[in-house]
Design an enzyme around this catalytic site. Structure first.
Site, PDB file in Angstrom:
ATOM      1  N   SER A   1     -44.454  79.521  39.802  1.00 23.42           N
ATOM      2  CA  SER A   1     -44.282  78.325  40.638  1.00 23.42           C
ATOM      3  C   SER A   1     -43.269  77.364  40.016  1.00 23.42           C
ATOM      4  O   SER A   1     -43.063  77.345  38.799  1.00 23.42           O
ATOM      5  CB  SER A   1     -45.612  77.606  40.819  1.00 23.42           C
TER       6      SER A   1
HETATM    7  N1  SAH Z   1     -49.873  80.748  38.750  1.00 22.29           N
HETATM    8  C1  SAH Z   1     -48.726  81.640  38.759  1.00 22.29           C
HETATM    9  C2  SAH Z   1     -48.081  81.690  40.122  1.00 22.29           C
HETATM   10  C3  SAH Z   1     -48.198  83.038  40.696  1.00 22.29           C
HETATM   11  S1  SAH Z   1     -47.673  83.243  42.372  1.00 22.29           S
HETATM   12  C4  SAH Z   1     -47.738  81.295  37.676  1.00 22.29           C
HETATM   13  O1  SAH Z   1     -47.859  80.227  37.076  1.00 22.29           O
HETATM   14  O2  SAH Z   1     -46.856  82.106  37.405  1.00 22.29           O
HETATM   15  C5  SAH Z   1     -49.188  83.761  43.107  1.00 22.29           C
HETATM   16  C6  SAH Z   1     -49.857  84.952  42.515  1.00 22.29           C
HETATM   17  O3  SAH Z   1     -51.037  85.157  43.294  1.00 22.29           O
HETATM   18  C7  SAH Z   1     -49.101  86.279  42.563  1.00 22.29           C
HETATM   19  O4  SAH Z   1     -49.040  86.797  41.282  1.00 22.29           O
HETATM   20  C8  SAH Z   1     -49.938  87.154  43.480  1.00 22.29           C
HETATM   21  O5  SAH Z   1     -49.933  88.512  43.102  1.00 22.29           O
HETATM   22  C9  SAH Z   1     -51.306  86.543  43.317  1.00 22.29           C
HETATM   23  N2  SAH Z   1     -52.271  86.776  44.390  1.00 22.29           N
HETATM   24  C10 SAH Z   1     -52.066  86.799  45.726  1.00 22.29           C
HETATM   25  N3  SAH Z   1     -53.224  87.029  46.376  1.00 22.29           N
HETATM   26  C11 SAH Z   1     -54.191  87.125  45.427  1.00 22.29           C
HETATM   27  C12 SAH Z   1     -55.604  87.347  45.474  1.00 22.29           C
HETATM   28  N4  SAH Z   1     -56.249  87.500  46.628  1.00 22.29           N
HETATM   29  N5  SAH Z   1     -56.275  87.403  44.308  1.00 22.29           N
HETATM   30  C13 SAH Z   1     -55.629  87.244  43.115  1.00 22.29           C
HETATM   31  N6  SAH Z   1     -54.306  87.038  43.022  1.00 22.29           N
HETATM   32  C14 SAH Z   1     -53.593  86.975  44.159  1.00 22.29           C
END
Ligand code: SAH
Length: 204
Positions: free
Chosen positions: A52
């Site tokens: 993000s």
């Molecule tokens: N917090 C992260 C942002 C990741 S973007 C950071 O700081 O880098 C969102 C993430 O959510 C992705 O990695 C995606 O694979 C994950 N995601 C999407 N749906 C999900 C679910 N149902 N359960 C767990 N993870 C999920």
């Protein structure tokens, strides 16, 4: 990053600002993106996912109003960066990731940055929360849902707060949900665009 992207836009929680100035964001982006690590935008981390924008991580952390003792659930570990920030602000963090390769990457990044002491990465579909360690004083959802997953509301402790982007895949609002006993309050912190939350079903 802290002065221009965070403080100037209204991030005031000193603990959030300190955590984000201390945690090496370059440890959480792919090697080839290291020089872009502090840019004011999300960065691709593979598997169609992103780390993000720093401001969004800061705002979500600030809205959880953490003091250092809380148990926090993150849905969507991705790179592990937000989990590292939450780990610096809370007592313990559980972060669930649905893509196994990203879960492994988050674990490795947290270890490399020395932030794995109180942060646990779990493989799975976080739209069901993580019942084993519930309830949570804070829940941070890093992917957008059309509605708030019921399981997450059920796992929010009394007095707890949840931040979650709600909307369709282009337009979402970052909602802050607070629980007081049986009562749930909701307000909008900002508008945003996150990747979609996968899996799940139980929308409320
Ligand atoms: N917090 C992260 C942002 C990741 S973007 C950071 O700081 O880098 C969102 C993430 O959510 C992705 O990695 C995606 O694979 C994950 N995601 C999407 N749906 C999900 C679910 N149902 N359960 C767990 N993870 C999920």
């Amino acid at each position: 990053m802290v002065a221009h992207q965070l403080r100037r836009r209204g991030i005031r929680d000193d603990r959030v600002l300190e955590a984000m100035s201390e945690i090496p964001r370059e440890d959480f982006v792919p090697d080839e993106a290291a020089s872009d690590a502090y840019r004011d935008e999300p960065i691709q981390i593979g598997h169609g996912q992103t780390i993000s924008q720093p401001y969004m991580t800061a705002l979500m952390a600030q809205e959880l109003a953490l003091t250092g003792t809380e148990k926090v659930l993150e849905v969507g570990a991705g790179s592990g960066y937000a989990a590292a920030v939450l780990g610096a602000l809370a007592g313990r963090v559980i972060t669930v990731e649905i893509v196994p390769e990203l879960a492994a990457m988050a674990r490795e990044n947290l270890r490399r940055a020395g932030r794995d002491g109180n942060v646990e990465v779990i493989d799975g579909d976080g739209s069901w929360g993580y019942a084993a360690w519930a309830p949570y004083d804070g829940i941070s959802v890093a992917a957008a849902a059309p509605e708030i997953p019921m399981a997450l509301l059920d796992q929010l402790a009394d007095g707890g707060r949840m931040v979650i982007p709600v909307g369709d895949w282009l337009d979402q609002e970052l909602r802050v949900i607070t629980r007081q006993g049986a009562r749930l309050d909701s307000r909008v912190a900002t508008f945003c665009r996150f990747v979609p939350l996968r899996g799940g079903e139980g929308w409320r």
